[in-house]
Design a protein around this motif. Structure first.
Motif, PDB file in Angstrom:
ATOM      1  N   LEU A  93       0.823  -1.212   0.000  1.00 21.19           N
ATOM      2  CA  LEU A  93       0.000   0.000   0.000  1.00 21.19           C
ATOM      3  C   LEU A  93       0.852   1.256   0.000  1.00 21.19           C
ATOM      4  O   LEU A  93       0.348   2.368  -0.083  1.00 21.19           O
ATOM      5  CB  LEU A  93      -0.916   0.020   1.230  1.00 21.19           C
ATOM      6  CG  LEU A  93      -1.859  -1.171   1.396  1.00 21.19           C
ATOM      7  CD1 LEU A  93      -2.723  -0.986   2.636  1.00 21.19           C
ATOM      8  CD2 LEU A  93      -2.724  -1.356   0.170  1.00 21.19           C
ATOM      9  N   VAL A 168      -4.532  -6.160   6.546  1.00 17.98           N
ATOM     10  CA  VAL A 168      -3.266  -5.445   6.756  1.00 17.98           C
ATOM     11  C   VAL A 168      -2.677  -5.964   8.067  1.00 17.98           C
ATOM     12  O   VAL A 168      -3.193  -5.655   9.140  1.00 17.98           O
ATOM     13  CB  VAL A 168      -3.497  -3.921   6.828  1.00 17.98           C
ATOM     14  CG1 VAL A 168      -2.190  -3.190   7.122  1.00 17.98           C
ATOM     15  CG2 VAL A 168      -4.119  -3.419   5.541  1.00 17.98           C
ATOM     16  N   ALA A 218      -1.564   5.869   3.272  1.00 20.25           N
ATOM     17  CA  ALA A 218      -1.639   4.605   2.519  1.00 20.25           C
ATOM     18  C   ALA A 218      -2.972   3.908   2.743  1.00 20.25           C
ATOM     19  O   ALA A 218      -3.590   3.414   1.790  1.00 20.25           O
ATOM     20  CB  ALA A 218      -0.484   3.686   2.936  1.00 20.25           C
ATOM     21  N   ILE A 219      -3.443   3.898   3.990  1.00 18.01           N
ATOM     22  CA  ILE A 219      -4.671   3.140   4.249  1.00 18.01           C
ATOM     23  C   ILE A 219      -5.880   3.900   3.690  1.00 18.01           C
ATOM     24  O   ILE A 219      -6.828   3.300   3.190  1.00 18.01           O
ATOM     25  CB  ILE A 219      -4.824   2.775   5.757  1.00 18.01           C
ATOM     26  CG1 ILE A 219      -5.834   1.635   5.920  1.00 18.01           C
ATOM     27  CG2 ILE A 219      -5.235   3.926   6.614  1.00 18.01           C
ATOM     28  CD1 ILE A 219      -5.334   0.303   5.481  1.00 18.01           C
ATOM     29  N   ALA A 222      -5.991   3.235   0.119  1.00 16.08           N
ATOM     30  CA  ALA A 222      -6.502   1.871  -0.105  1.00 16.08           C
ATOM     31  C   ALA A 222      -8.021   1.818   0.058  1.00 16.08           C
ATOM     32  O   ALA A 222      -8.707   1.142  -0.701  1.00 16.08           O
ATOM     33  CB  ALA A 222      -5.822   0.898   0.861  1.00 16.08           C
ATOM     34  N   TRP A 226     -10.026   0.332  -2.978  1.00 15.01           N
ATOM     35  CA  TRP A 226     -10.588  -1.018  -2.834  1.00 15.01           C
ATOM     36  C   TRP A 226     -12.033  -1.005  -2.368  1.00 15.01           C
ATOM     37  O   TRP A 226     -12.709  -2.026  -2.438  1.00 15.01           O
ATOM     38  CB  TRP A 226      -9.725  -1.845  -1.883  1.00 15.01           C
ATOM     39  CG  TRP A 226      -8.337  -2.095  -2.382  1.00 15.01           C
ATOM     40  CD1 TRP A 226      -7.276  -1.229  -2.302  1.00 15.01           C
ATOM     41  CD2 TRP A 226      -7.850  -3.248  -3.079  1.00 15.01           C
ATOM     42  NE1 TRP A 226      -6.164  -1.790  -2.890  1.00 15.01           N
ATOM     43  CE2 TRP A 226      -6.484  -3.042  -3.373  1.00 15.01           C
ATOM     44  CE3 TRP A 226      -8.427  -4.455  -3.472  1.00 15.01           C
ATOM     45  CZ2 TRP A 226      -5.698  -3.972  -4.041  1.00 15.01           C
ATOM     46  CZ3 TRP A 226      -7.642  -5.391  -4.127  1.00 15.01           C
ATOM     47  CH2 TRP A 226      -6.300  -5.147  -4.421  1.00 15.01           C
TER      48      TRP A 226
END
Ligand SMILES: [Zn+2]
Length: 607
Positions: A93, A168, A218-219, A222, A226
């Motif tokens: 990620l 994760v 990053a999360i 994501a 996603w």
């Protein structure tokens, strides 16, 4: 010590060391934290641990769930699993400050490994995240076991038929590697843990709104790519002792996502409670004591702001469950409880995922006229709640000079008041849009990273807007999370403003409109303003010489009798003012067109 004859000095020092250091007179385990007694536990979930000689035993299981593997060991084990399991793929990620990849495992029965492929499958998707606080790493070791059972062992393969899993294992990868036996003083294992903050000492679970850290960036990226249907953030909490080994919760129906909250409350929570109990765990709600020295005084349910994962989920209508295992329970019990919760969540999502998607759409399109920014406990008699506590006694301490609470390890059931922060305290009317001048790219970039839809205007445009004039500005005395927090009183003024080309319009009638309001209103505790992103506008930059202002003030008084009366009134009523020549001249300066009309004006305009 090393500047003067280092070798000689060092060798003498080492010879004397065993005699001089106090450790020699203490038992070996001087630094073992004296935790309250553990409650006996022999839960059925222990069946989930596979035999030691099984080639797919996880590194943590190899230690009977007393230790947790390093980043490298975790990644190596996952790479081996992914190589053997076609349902799994490993996606980076992004990278941390220290250059580590933040890995996410994609588990899909259809072997989808990209956002587009996953969406084409049209099954609900669970995103489970461990290690946002690396000392609280239970989720990682539970997830490794579950991924194995979903794939190579096949004992849970059916679960992937109904839902996809994004996992994760370690979000705060650098903090995870700052590992020692001394990372979590209030916690019963694992033997070594990582550290709470990232490599820049920032707490990732205060970063969801301001997005300073590469890990939370990053999360959030994501989440936008996603599009998970449900998000789990896995932690361990300390605080008071109680019987619950696993607690979890979400923002209630009073928040910004009432339909989602109803699903979490009515669909998910009862199933999790039932499944956890069946496997020998004691689930409970997320709780904090009103008074740490007297749990009988009641429990508090707070409403998280968007700096926290669960508050962020509520603000952006992403169903989010915050899981907090209890730190005083042994690591094994905590990991296995997390496994049961993950499994049960996947199963429930597979069954009721369509219903959850309808709830998300309802919450995204609601767009209330009035948006609550802060919450308070209503001024009525609180509800009561059954509390599975642990008996305690209070003794005076000659060490602290205060009282000490001593938990005895005996279970006790109490009925206590339940204080819920569920009534809006400060709310704001939703503007049609916000306007942001191009001089604030760090704010514009963060809004874009959140996934908020922005219109960038190609040419300068004149717009009638409301601008907030700030007064009673207060800067925090201490920095917090790398910022100097600010509060101020904001009063709206109507103005016609020309926004330069490259300015950004943020409409609030969009799915993330509520989040935009929470990020941009200066009265919101998680606004960029209160985080201190706008310190520049708090400083006056032009000034006037007294020898210019004095004759100009004289002219103003001659020509404006109303002004003259106001000045005389101020002199009569405010002795400090009357005695301060500079303040008297400034009073006039502020009433001239020379005064800086940008000073203490918050530059995010409301349309
Ligand atoms: Zn935590």
């Amino acid at each position: 010590m090393t500047t003067l004859r280092p070798s000689l000095f060092a060798s003498r020092f080492f010879l004397l060391l065993p005699l001089l250091l106090p450790t020699a007179t203490y038992p070996q385990d001087q630094w073992t934290a004296p935790l309250p007694p553990a409650l006996p536990w022999d839960g059925r979930s222990q069946e989930l641990i596979i035999p030691q000689d099984d080639p797919w035993i996880t590194p943590a299981e190899r230690t009977d769930l007393t230790a947790t593997p390093s980043y490298d060991e975790t990644v190596a084990w996952l790479e081996r699993l992914v190589a053997a399991a076609p349902e799994l793929s490993l996606v980076s990620l992004g990278k941390s400050h220290e250059g580590r990849d933040i890995w996410m495992v994609v588990a899909s029965a259809e072997r989808a490994s990209t956002p587009a492929a996953l969406k084409a499958v049209s099954k609900p998707t669970l995103l489970a995240q461990a290690g946002i606080h690396p000392g609280e790493i239970d989720g990682k070791d539970a997830g490794l076991m579950l991924l194995r059972d979903l794939t190579v062992k096949g004992t849970r393969a059916k679960l992937l038929k109904g839902a996809n899993l994004l996992f994760v294992p370690i979000l705060s990868v650098d903090g995870h590697e700052r590992s020692s036996p001394y990372g979590r003083i209030n916690q019963r294992g694992p033997v070594k843990t990582g550290w709470r903050t990232n490599a820049r000492n920032l707490n990732l679970n205060r970063d969801y709104s301001k997005l300073d850290t590469p890990e939370i960036q990053a999360i959030v990226r994501a989440i936008n790519q996603w599009e998970p249907d449900l998000y789990l953030d896995l932690h361990v909490t300390d605080g008071i002792d109680y019987q619950y080994d696993i607690t979890f919760g979400h923002t209630g129906q009073h928040g910004l996502s009432p339909d989602i909250a109803a699903w979490l409350e009515q669909r998910l929570t009862p199933v999790l409670n039932k499944d956890l109990k069946a496997m020998g765990h004691i689930p409970g709600p997320l709780i904090f004591a009103a008074d740490d020295l007297d749990p009988a005084k009641g429990l508090v349910a707070w409403t998280a702001g968007p700096r926290y994962s669960n508050g962020y989920g509520d603000a952006r209508h992403l169903p989010t469950l915050l899981v907090e295992n209890h730190s005083l329970k042994p690591y094994k019990e905590r990991v296995l409880g997390t496994y049961v919760l993950l499994e049960s969540t996947l199963r429930t999502l597979a069954k009721y995922g369509k219903q959850l998607r309808r709830a998300v759409i309802a919450d995204r399109t609601r767009q209330p006229e009035l948006v609550p920014l802060t919450w308070k406990v209503p001024d009525v008699k609180p509800d009561e709640i059954e509390f599975l506590g642990v008996q305690w006694e209070i003794t005076p301490s000659d060490i602290s000079g205060g009282d000490r609470i001593n938990y005895t390890g005996q279970p006790v059931t109490l009925t206590v008041p339940y204080f819920k922060y569920d009534e809006p305290e400060v709310s704001v009317t939703r503007p049609r849009a916000y306007w942001i001048p191009p001089a604030w790219p760090e704010v514009i970039e963060r809004l874009a990273l959140h996934g908020i839809y922005l219109e960038t205007i190609p040419e300068a445009r004149e717009v009638v807007v409301e601008l907030a004039r700030l007064s009673e500005v207060r800067l925090a005395e201490e920095p917090f999370e790398g910022h100097v927090p600010v509060t101020a009183v904001a009063r709206l003024e109507r103005r016609t403003v020309t926004f330069p080309a490259g300015s950004v319009r943020v409409p609030t009638d969009q799915p993330l409109g509520d989040l935009a309001v929470l990020l941009l209103e200066p009265d919101s505790p998680d606004s960029f303003f209160q985080w201190g992103f706008f310190l520049e506008v708090l400083q006056g930059t032009e000034y006037v010489e007294g020898y210019v202002m004095e004759p100009l003030a004289r002219r103003m008084l001659e020509r404006n009798p109303t002004l003259k009366r106001a000045f005389e009134k101020r002199l009569a009523e405010d002795a400090d003012f009357a005695a301060d020549p500079r303040a008297r001249l400034m009073w006039f300066y502020e009433r001239t067109p020379y005064i800086d009309d940008h000073w203490r004006v918050y530059p995010m305009a409301r349309e």
